[in-house]
Design a protein around this motif. Sequence first.
Motif, PDB file in Angstrom:
ATOM      1  N   ASP A  20       0.866  -1.162   0.067  1.00 52.47           N
ATOM      2  CA  ASP A  20       0.164  -0.219  -0.460  1.00 52.47           C
ATOM      3  C   ASP A  20       0.467   0.930  -0.136  1.00 52.47           C
ATOM      4  O   ASP A  20       2.086   1.244   0.587  1.00 52.47           O
ATOM      5  CB  ASP A  20      -0.716   0.243   1.166  1.00 52.47           C
ATOM      6  CG  ASP A  20      -2.417  -1.079   0.854  1.00 52.47           C
ATOM      7  OD1 ASP A  20      -2.403  -1.078   0.668  1.00 52.47           O
ATOM      8  OD2 ASP A  20      -2.478  -1.112   2.356  1.00 52.47           O
ATOM      9  N   VAL A  21      -0.150   2.188  -0.880  1.00 54.19           N
ATOM     10  CA  VAL A  21       1.074   3.537  -0.946  1.00 54.19           C
ATOM     11  C   VAL A  21      -0.262   4.286   0.076  1.00 54.19           C
ATOM     12  O   VAL A  21      -0.696   5.039  -1.064  1.00 54.19           O
ATOM     13  CB  VAL A  21       1.011   4.177  -2.317  1.00 54.19           C
ATOM     14  CG1 VAL A  21       2.437   5.391  -1.721  1.00 54.19           C
ATOM     15  CG2 VAL A  21       2.153   3.348  -2.493  1.00 54.19           C
ATOM     16  N   GLY A  22       0.448   5.223   0.853  1.00 58.82           N
ATOM     17  CA  GLY A  22       0.049   6.089   1.927  1.00 58.82           C
ATOM     18  C   GLY A  22       0.330   7.210   1.999  1.00 58.82           C
ATOM     19  O   GLY A  22       1.154   7.225   2.537  1.00 58.82           O
ATOM     20  N   LEU A  23       0.064   8.362   1.481  1.00 66.20           N
ATOM     21  CA  LEU A  23       0.609   9.503   2.149  1.00 66.20           C
ATOM     22  C   LEU A  23       0.454  10.243   3.197  1.00 66.20           C
ATOM     23  O   LEU A  23      -0.819  10.233   4.497  1.00 66.20           O
ATOM     24  CB  LEU A  23       0.033  10.965   0.669  1.00 66.20           C
ATOM     25  CG  LEU A  23       0.123  10.603  -0.657  1.00 66.20           C
ATOM     26  CD1 LEU A  23      -0.680  11.763  -0.848  1.00 66.20           C
ATOM     27  CD2 LEU A  23       1.360   9.731  -0.738  1.00 66.20           C
ATOM     28  N   PRO A  24       1.313  10.382   3.833  1.00 66.11           N
ATOM     29  CA  PRO A  24       2.001  11.393   5.428  1.00 66.11           C
ATOM     30  C   PRO A  24       0.778  12.188   5.592  1.00 66.11           C
ATOM     31  O   PRO A  24       0.950  13.488   5.376  1.00 66.11           O
ATOM     32  CB  PRO A  24       2.705  11.565   5.747  1.00 66.11           C
ATOM     33  CG  PRO A  24       3.510  11.831   4.702  1.00 66.11           C
ATOM     34  CD  PRO A  24       3.185  10.693   3.287  1.00 66.11           C
ATOM     35  N   VAL A  25      -1.069  12.273   6.279  1.00 63.55           N
ATOM     36  CA  VAL A  25      -1.592  13.288   6.437  1.00 63.55           C
ATOM     37  C   VAL A  25      -1.432  13.760   7.799  1.00 63.55           C
ATOM     38  O   VAL A  25      -1.503  12.922   9.066  1.00 63.55           O
ATOM     39  CB  VAL A  25      -2.092  13.486   5.666  1.00 63.55           C
ATOM     40  CG1 VAL A  25      -3.087  12.867   4.358  1.00 63.55           C
ATOM     41  CG2 VAL A  25      -3.453  11.728   6.519  1.00 63.55           C
ATOM     42  N   ALA A  26      -2.090  15.029   8.437  1.00 64.90           N
ATOM     43  CA  ALA A  26      -2.368  15.407   9.763  1.00 64.90           C
ATOM     44  C   ALA A  26      -4.339  15.991   9.707  1.00 64.90           C
ATOM     45  O   ALA A  26      -4.173  16.350   8.665  1.00 64.90           O
ATOM     46  CB  ALA A  26      -1.313  16.054  10.226  1.00 64.90           C
ATOM     47  N   VAL A  27      -4.653  15.539  10.447  1.00 61.77           N
ATOM     48  CA  VAL A  27      -5.362  16.170  10.673  1.00 61.77           C
ATOM     49  C   VAL A  27      -5.646  17.246  12.390  1.00 61.77           C
ATOM     50  O   VAL A  27      -4.970  16.503  13.076  1.00 61.77           O
ATOM     51  CB  VAL A  27      -7.157  14.892  11.201  1.00 61.77           C
ATOM     52  CG1 VAL A  27      -8.084  16.335  11.579  1.00 61.77           C
ATOM     53  CG2 VAL A  27      -7.264  14.595   9.887  1.00 61.77           C
ATOM     54  N   ILE A  28      -5.716  18.877  12.142  1.00 65.26           N
ATOM     55  CA  ILE A  28      -5.443  19.701  13.257  1.00 65.26           C
ATOM     56  C   ILE A  28      -6.992  20.233  13.546  1.00 65.26           C
ATOM     57  O   ILE A  28      -7.783  20.801  12.668  1.00 65.26           O
ATOM     58  CB  ILE A  28      -4.328  20.816  13.651  1.00 65.26           C
ATOM     59  CG1 ILE A  28      -3.197  19.417  13.161  1.00 65.26           C
ATOM     60  CG2 ILE A  28      -4.772  21.393  14.712  1.00 65.26           C
ATOM     61  CD1 ILE A  28      -2.784  20.134  12.126  1.00 65.26           C
TER      62      ILE A  28
END
Length: 318
Positions: free
Chosen positions: A29-37
Motif C-alpha cells: 500500500d502507498v499512503g501519503l502522510p496526512v494530519a488533521v488538526i
Amino acid sequence: MTSLGTASAAPGEMDTGRLWVGETRDGTDVGLPVAVINGADSGKTLYVQAASDGDELNGVGVLQRFVPQLDPTELSGTILITGIVNYHAFQVAEHRNPIDDTKMNRAYPGDADGTSTERIAAATFDAATRADLVVDLHQGSTSRMINEVRVRCGRRHRRHQACLELAKVFDCGHVLDQKGPDGQLARAAPDEGIPTIDPELGGCVGWDEQSIQYGVQGLWNVLDYYDFLQGEVELTTQTRASGFDQYGAPAGGLVDFKVDLGEEVTRGDTLYTITDVFGSKKDVVTADSNGILWRTRRLPQVATGEYVCSVGTNVDTY
C-alpha cells in the motif's frame, strides 16, 4: 470528528495517519502522510500540502517545524495537511513521479481511476476542496530563486482578488500574478471557488532554513488573518510581477552573473557574461526589459541554448 485518510481528530485534538493512493509494484500500500488538526471551536478549514514535486523539500521542512507548534485547543476551525504529495518522486529525490514520468502539478483535478499521478492528484484534490483556503507549498526546484508566492488563476478569474489577498497575507514580499498552466492545483481549486496560492520558497538542493522560515511565518499569518487564531496581521506592500523574460546561453562556457537575485534591472543592464575555462569573455547578455532577477540556474557551466535565468517583468506594487 474530522478525518483525512486514517487520521481522525475530535474538536481540540490532533491526529496523523495515511491517505491511501494505490500500491507499489510489489503490492505494498502507498499512503501519503496526512494530519488533521481539529480546533476546539468551529471556523474555517485550511488545506496545506507539500512536496508535490519530489525534490522540492522546503515545504516539508515548513511542516516539520510548523505542526509541532500547533495547539488545537487554541484553534478555531480545522487544518488538513498532506505532508508529502508526490510519494514516489520523494523516495528517489526526483521532480517527477518515476512511475509514470509525470509532473504532479500538471495533473489536477486528477482521476481516481487514472495513472499513478492522476490518482494521487484526485485524492489530494478531494482533500483540498473540503477547505475554505488552500496553500500548496513549493520551491523553485533545485534552481536559485527568490522567495515568492504565485497566484495562478488569472486576473479575470472570479476568485482572483481572494487569491491575491491570500498571497499578500502569506507575505514573502514578492508575488507572481500570472495565469498558470492547466493542471496546477492553484488553477483547479479556484475553479471550485477556493482561494489558493502556490508559495515558491526559494530554490535549493535539500532545504534552506531561511526559505523554510518564510513558509512557517506565512502559515502563522494565514491562521491569524483568517481567524483560526486570535492574532493580528499587518499587511505589507508586495512587489508583484505578471510575466517572465527567460534567458538562455548564446554560447557554451561558464556563467558569471552581474546582478543578484531579487535585484532590480533596467533594460540594457548586463545580466551575465559567459567565459571560457580560462576566463576569456565569449558573450554578454543584457536585460530585454525592466524587472527583477527572479531565478537563476545553480551550476555555472552551460551549453549553447541552455537555460540561465529569468527576470520578472511588468512589475508593480499592491
